[in-house]
Design a protein around this motif. Structure first.
Motif, PDB file in Angstrom:
ATOM      1  N   SER A   4       0.853  -1.287   0.052  1.00  0.00           N
ATOM      2  CA  SER A   4       0.027   0.090   0.055  1.00  0.00           C
ATOM      3  C   SER A   4       0.758   1.198  -0.081  1.00  0.00           C
ATOM      4  O   SER A   4       0.288   2.375  -0.174  1.00  0.00           O
ATOM      5  N   GLY A   5       2.121   1.182   0.012  1.00  0.00           N
ATOM      6  CA  GLY A   5       2.739   2.333   0.164  1.00  0.00           C
ATOM      7  C   GLY A   5       3.122   3.025  -1.137  1.00  0.00           C
ATOM      8  O   GLY A   5       3.163   2.367  -2.098  1.00  0.00           O
ATOM      9  N   PRO A   6       3.604   4.203  -1.171  1.00  0.00           N
ATOM     10  CA  PRO A   6       4.115   4.833  -2.360  1.00  0.00           C
ATOM     11  C   PRO A   6       5.035   4.352  -3.148  1.00  0.00           C
ATOM     12  O   PRO A   6       6.042   3.769  -2.593  1.00  0.00           O
ATOM     13  N   VAL A   7       5.129   4.283  -4.265  1.00  0.00           N
ATOM     14  CA  VAL A   7       6.203   3.656  -5.268  1.00  0.00           C
ATOM     15  C   VAL A   7       7.301   4.216  -4.930  1.00  0.00           C
ATOM     16  O   VAL A   7       8.342   3.292  -5.087  1.00  0.00           O
ATOM     17  N   GLU A   8       7.616   5.557  -4.829  1.00  0.00           N
ATOM     18  CA  GLU A   8       8.659   6.323  -4.845  1.00  0.00           C
ATOM     19  C   GLU A   8       9.491   5.889  -3.159  1.00  0.00           C
ATOM     20  O   GLU A   8      10.771   6.176  -3.213  1.00  0.00           O
ATOM     21  N   PHE A   9       8.687   5.089  -2.402  1.00  0.00           N
ATOM     22  CA  PHE A   9       9.445   4.763  -1.214  1.00  0.00           C
ATOM     23  C   PHE A   9       9.503   3.290  -1.237  1.00  0.00           C
ATOM     24  O   PHE A   9       9.826   2.771  -0.162  1.00  0.00           O
ATOM     25  N   GLY A  10       9.370   2.601  -2.073  1.00  0.00           N
ATOM     26  CA  GLY A  10       9.552   1.122  -2.181  1.00  0.00           C
ATOM     27  C   GLY A  10       8.066   0.452  -2.195  1.00  0.00           C
ATOM     28  O   GLY A  10       8.132  -0.835  -2.144  1.00  0.00           O
ATOM     29  N   GLY A  11       7.084   1.113  -2.142  1.00  0.00           N
ATOM     30  CA  GLY A  11       5.822   0.326  -2.102  1.00  0.00           C
ATOM     31  C   GLY A  11       5.247   0.179  -3.562  1.00  0.00           C
ATOM     32  O   GLY A  11       6.018   0.270  -4.620  1.00  0.00           O
ATOM     33  N   LEU A  12       4.028  -0.417  -3.549  1.00  0.00           N
ATOM     34  CA  LEU A  12       3.346  -0.665  -4.924  1.00  0.00           C
ATOM     35  C   LEU A  12       2.166   0.059  -5.244  1.00  0.00           C
ATOM     36  O   LEU A  12       1.622   0.119  -6.172  1.00  0.00           O
ATOM     37  N   GLY A  13       1.964   1.150  -4.478  1.00  0.00           N
ATOM     38  CA  GLY A  13       0.598   2.164  -4.563  1.00  0.00           C
ATOM     39  C   GLY A  13      -0.514   1.392  -4.598  1.00  0.00           C
ATOM     40  O   GLY A  13      -1.446   1.961  -5.276  1.00  0.00           O
ATOM     41  N   LEU A  14      -0.492   0.091  -3.801  1.00  0.00           N
ATOM     42  CA  LEU A  14      -2.069  -0.511  -3.786  1.00  0.00           C
ATOM     43  C   LEU A  14      -2.734  -0.175  -2.638  1.00  0.00           C
ATOM     44  O   LEU A  14      -2.913   1.041  -2.269  1.00  0.00           O
TER      45      LEU A  14
END
Length: 401
Positions: free
Chosen positions: A74-84
């Protein structure tokens, strides 16, 4: 930072996660059956003496999950998440549990309490550096909130921070700091302005737990573990760049952390795990308590309490009533501790003296640590009384007494 992509459809994502975890399982999942002499059941984070190897394994597992792209769906892509979404997070947690991966209790505070505050309030460079470090397991976080004289009245903290050029010098004492003895960074609520109201005079800083002036002393609990700590801050220097939020907004930042903690405690990472419920079901059936009229009413109360908590935890963000949505974390936490209390009552009823005396019979004395740990969860994230006040005043608009 991972550049992997993953499907957003939950069913397809679950398959993707199974593939990734299957690749990691040979490294991290123990072979063979669990140690038959260690059937203990815990309700609070516990790491016993000699835990260095266990912590190193947890860090290594978290790094592997991060590099596989599933540490923070669920984390932001720019911080290593997937944006889900949070539902995708739950898929990963379920997969880890189902396949027998090691518990990541050492990371709970950093990921579910410290990281949300950094994500929503910290300066951009701190967000980039610290969120990646926390979610990759490079750093373990702790929460420096409670003090010996400031328990339920958290806004009355007296630990102070004084400006000195580009730094702040922090002096004071914190207590009940979970995982403080393992932590690399701590989220510290301190007083930066004693001349204004207690809520307005607070600010939040990210403290290097290895910095000069930081002393950590573990507190032995009645469960036998020492997950809580006293932390002494004696002239600890923290750069202003490590301030989380604006000056005087510490209370707002603290509420972000507390809200996340309360919500997370009722989820897959909380104390009411599928493992606990499975062990409870096995116990009830083995002792044939479900056929005993004396125990059937308590079994029904336990099932109802767990079902209520699960139903509430499964609601989407827009499903809460307009009044209760801002305090959903408090509602979930109260439902969670109620379910835990009912489990304790059931275990006490069906085991009797076998709960307190180890006869060597499997799955009996093993529950003692769970029972002893549950009272702490009435305090964690804010006492039950505080939660009721939050729900009544902020959620329902009722007047203060």
């Amino acid at each position: 930072m991972t550049t992997l992509s993953a499907p957003s459809d939950l069913a397809a994502f679950a398959e993707y996660v199974r593939e990734q975890l299957g690749r990691l399982a040979p490294t991290f999942v123990p072979e063979g059956a669990a140690d038959p002499n260690d059937d203990r059941i815990a309700s609070v984070e516990e790491l016993r003496e000699g835990h260095e190897e266990e912590v190193a394994q947890v860090r290594s597992l978290q790094a592997a999950l991060f590099d596989a792209g599933i540490a923070w769906p669920s984390g932001p892509v720019e911080f290593g998440g997937l944006g889900l979404t949070a539902a995708h997070d739950a898929v990963v947690e379920a997969g880890l549990s189902d396949l027998g991966f090691p518990a990541r209790d050492a990371l709970f505070v950093g990921l579910n309490i410290v990281a949300p505050a950094i994500r929503h309030h910290a300066q951009s460079q701190i967000r980039a550096d610290e969120l990646t470090a926390l979610y990759r397991g490079d750093k373990i976080g702790c929460q420096l909130f409670s003090e010996p004289g400031s328990g339920s009245d958290l806004a009355s903290v007296s630990t102070k921070a004084v400006r000195d050029g580009d730094d702040w010098v922090i002096t004071g004492q914190k207590v009940w700091t979970s995982m403080g003895h393992l932590a690399d960074v701590g989220e510290a609520l301190v007083r930066t302005d004693p001349t204004v109201s207690k809520h307005a005079g607070l600010s939040m800083f990210l403290v290097d737990m290895h910095a000069p002036g930081v002393t950590v002393r573990p507190i032995r609990q009645m469960t036998g573990g020492a997950a809580f700590n006293e932390v002494f801050l004696d002239g600890v220097r923290v750069p202003d760049s490590h301030r989380i939020g604006e000056l005087g907004e510490g209370w707002r930042v603290a509420n972000t952390s507390l809200g996340s903690e309360r919500s997370t405690m009722s989820g897959a990472s909380g104390p009411l795990t599928p493992y606990v419920l499975e062990r409870l079901s096995v116990l009830v059936r083995r002792l044939e308590a479900d056929a005993d009229p004396v125990h059937q009413a308590q079994i029904a109360r336990t099932v109802a309490a767990v079902a209520a908590m699960r139903a509430a935890a499964g609601l989407s963000a827009g499903s809460w009533s307009h009044q209760l949505e801002p305090v959903a974390g408090s509602v979930l936490k109260m439902l969670m501790v109620r379910a835990l209390d009912e489990i304790v009552r059931l275990v006490q009823a069906v085991l009797g003296e076998r709960l307190g005396i180890d006869h060597g019979e499997p799955d009996t004395f093993a529950w003692a640590e769970f029972v002893l740990g549950v009272p702490a969860l009435h305090l964690a994230g804010g006492t039950d009384e505080i939660q009721r006040n939050v729900i009544a005043q902020r959620g329902l608009g009722l007047p203060r007494p």
